[in-house]
Design an enzyme around this catalytic site. Structure first.
Site, PDB file in Angstrom:
ATOM      1  N   GLU A 131       0.995  -1.063  -0.182  1.00 48.11           N
ATOM      2  CA  GLU A 131       0.020  -0.081  -0.529  1.00 48.11           C
ATOM      3  C   GLU A 131       1.188   1.317   0.235  1.00 48.11           C
ATOM      4  O   GLU A 131       0.487   2.079   0.933  1.00 48.11           O
ATOM      5  CB  GLU A 131      -0.771  -0.297   1.148  1.00 48.11           C
ATOM      6  N   GLU A 141      -4.463  -9.035  -0.700  1.00 46.19           N
ATOM      7  CA  GLU A 141      -5.189  -8.819   0.472  1.00 46.19           C
ATOM      8  C   GLU A 141      -6.265  -8.698   0.694  1.00 46.19           C
ATOM      9  O   GLU A 141      -7.020  -7.931  -0.132  1.00 46.19           O
ATOM     10  CB  GLU A 141      -4.219  -8.360   1.257  1.00 46.19           C
TER      11      GLU A 141
END
Ligand SMILES: *[C@@H]1O[C@H](CO)[C@@H](O)[C@H](O)[C@H]1NC(C)=O
Ligand SMILES: *[C@@H]1O[C@H](CO)[C@@H](O)[C@H](O)[C@H]1NC(C)=O
Ligand SMILES: *[C@@H]1O[C@H](CO)[C@@H](O)[C@H](O)[C@H]1NC(C)=O
Length: 552
Positions: free
Chosen positions: A289, A393
């Site tokens: 991220e 994820e």
């Protein structure tokens, strides 16, 4: 009449199976969680845990596995492929056409109140010649939190846990994601090679206690239990803070340019150390991220990359370092963030340095931006056709507005998992990795208090763990869709429809996963080719996996 004959065949086939004996599955030890509106959970301990074996499917027949809000968990049933007297006269293009309703006789075999209408009758047509992506598999993440919770259990209960996820009598997971160093799902923030400061040569790189006592043992037992290779994807959340502009574990911070090469080497050092422990890394992502270190609204381990910075680092450092190393086969998966930022990051990388796109093998995608429609993934696939899309994820309960971090027994969360996996697979995603394999009943530990839900919750004081509906949602895919399966076209042929995916497996069978998220029943007919079909009812709020052997 024709129909009677078919029914007789079904009955005798069922009888044959009953007498020859199906695999002896241990049923779910169901527990009512005692909260209105929730489904059951299945309890496992040192002496008991439910199992699921996949049945071999004889030619001309199918096997079906059903889970539902009402409490079914992988309930087995079977039937034969029926043959229509006349061809359906279908077009072979796979175009979505609404069929002429009267072409198909009503499904009236069952003697109950169900009334077929155009609103509850679903007809799908399979096109095995219209093929899309090959699939890598399904799995979950060995975070520090997952492995720490798992090790709180006694040895026999730990073994039941591993079997539940990885064995042939469990979900047969074949993918794992592991953080490189700490993540928020750790008991404290840490990285490798924190000292000495500014040690660009990484002279003091060493794995942590978390690796030696928790993550590596869990991964190794999973590998022993699994019938095939588990492919492992690794991601860094934050490098040692001396590499970062803000010299902090979180917040607005990127890699200092003088440490670009060190940060690439950091990945190779990790792969080397895991190899010494006999755990092979299949893929790395380019940092978890990257937006979190650019728009710092989260308070956990992060590292920011603007699209241009990421492009330059991959092109000048990470790409050449991996390709010139002993680990030149390791896949590089870019971005590792929400689906809506991926096009912007890829384009920015490409314009900063087009070689960055040549170096990457694929794109890693997270779940928390899935309010953006999934066809964005198809557009990414068409713009970067040689690159795989991997979902790396997903979890339920992470948003500030999720008042309940853990919603024990929630069917709604299983339904969202199922819908999202179906959407991803229908838009070129090749594999799907869940987040923490297990958590404690509060959804932790997490040093940044970013608690979330997980398919398995561990209750240390009782030496037991519970399998939530999300566990079975994952299993409806992972258990029955082997690596190397290929997505095929399942075209809608009715006004009503249900979310679904169809694949052709290396076993030469067809596997479909179908979800009915409505609170009323549906009838489903699947046309396999011009004359052959199967049909069944779909319970309210249920998921079915159907393995069809179309060979004769
Ligand atoms: C383990 O689970 C089984 C099945 O639910 C149960 O009969 C047994 O009592 C449990 N054992 C313990 C120690 O709780
Ligand atoms: C190397 O790292 C360890 C922690 O893993 C630390 O205790 C030690 O001081 C470091 N060595 C040097 C020379 O900085
Ligand atoms: C990749 O690395 C292996 C050793 O791990 C080596 O034998 C092989 O020649 C390398 N391939 C390329 C294309 O560099």
């Amino acid at each position: 009449m024709e129909r009677v004959g078919v029914l007789n065949i079904i009955l005798s086939f069922t009888f044959l199976l009953a007498t020859q004996g199906l695999s002896e599955d241990l049923p779910c030890a169901a527990r009512d969680v005692g909260i209105e509106g929730r489904s059951i959970v299945c309890v496992c301990n040192a002496t008991y845990c439910d199992t699921i074996y996949r049945e071999a499917v004889p030619p001309g027949t199918y096997f079906m596995y059903t889970s539902s809000n009402a409490g079914k968990r992988f309930e087995k049933s079977s039937g034969v492929i029926e043959v229509a007297e006349e061809s359906f006269d279908d077009d072979e293009t796979g175009a979505d056409i609404i069929s002429d309703f009267k072409n198909f006789p009503a499904y009236d075999d069952e003697d109950d109140d169900f009334q077929e209408t155009i609103w509850n009758r679903v007809v799908l047509r399979l096109f095995t010649i219209i093929r899309s992506q090959f699939l890598e598999g399904f799995g979950g993440s060995v975070t520090d939190a997952a492995a720490i919770n798992w090790r709180k259990l006694s040895d026999p209960t730990q073994r039941e846990f591993i079997r539940s996820y990885f064995s042939t009598d469990g979900l047969e997971y074949n993918l794992i994601r592991v953080p490189i160093g700490g993540a928020d799902f750790s008991t404290h923030p840490y990285t490798y090679n924190e000292l000495p400061w500014n040690d660009g040569a990484l002279s003091n790189f060493s794995l942590s206690d978390e690796d030696f006592f928790f993550k590596l043992p869990m991964i190794k037992l999973a590998q022993e239990a699994a019938p095939e290779e588990i492919k492992i994807t690794a991601s860094t959340w934050s490098p040692p803070i001396w590499m970062k502009t803000n010299e902090r574990i979180t917040g607005f911070g990127q890699v200092k340019p003088e440490f670009y090469q060190s940060y690439a080497d950091y990945h190779i050092r990790f792969i080397e150390e895991y190899e010494k422990a006999e755990v092979k890394i299949w893929a790395i992502t380019t940092t978890n991220e990257p937006i979190n270190g650019i728009v710092p609204i989260v308070n956990f381990n992060s590292l920011g990359w603007t699209p241009a910075q990421l492009g330059r680092w991959v092109a000048n450092n990470l790409g050449p370092t991996v390709r010139n190393s002993k680990f030149n086969q390791t896949l590089i998966l870019a971005v590792d963030d929400q689906r809506y930022i991926i096009p912007i990051w890829l384009r920015g990388m490409e314009s900063a340095d087009p070689r960055s796109i040549e170096y990457i093998d694929g794109i890693a995608i997270h779940y928390y931006g899935n309010f953006v429609p999934p066809d964005i993934l198809s557009r990414i696939h068409h713009r970067y056709p040689g690159k795989i899309l991997l979902s790396t994820e997903a979890c339920e309960g992470p948003m500030p507005w999720d008042l309940l971090k853990v919603e024990v027994g929630s069917w709604a969360r299983a339904r969202r998992y199922t819908r999202n996996i179906l959407e991803d697979l229908n838009n070129y995603v090749v594999g799907w990795i869940d987040w923490n394999l297990c958590l404690d009943p509060e959804g932790g530990p997490n040093w940044a208090e970013n608690f979330v839900d997980a398919p398995i919750l561990v209750y240390e004081e009782n030496d037991e763990f519970i399998k939530q509906p999300m566990f079975y949602a994952m299993g409806h895919f992972s258990k029955f869709i082997p690596r190397g399966s290929r997505v095929i076209r399942a075209a809608r042929r009715s006004l009503a429809t249900l979310e679904n995916i169809a694949v052709l497996t290396p076993r030469d069978t067809i596997v479909m996963v179908i979800q009915n998220r409505y609170t009323s029943e549906r009838s489903v007919r699947i046309n396999i080719d011009n004359t052959r079909f199967i049909r069944f009812r779909m319970e309210p709020e249920s998921i079915k996996t159907i393995e069809i052997n179309p060979n004769s």
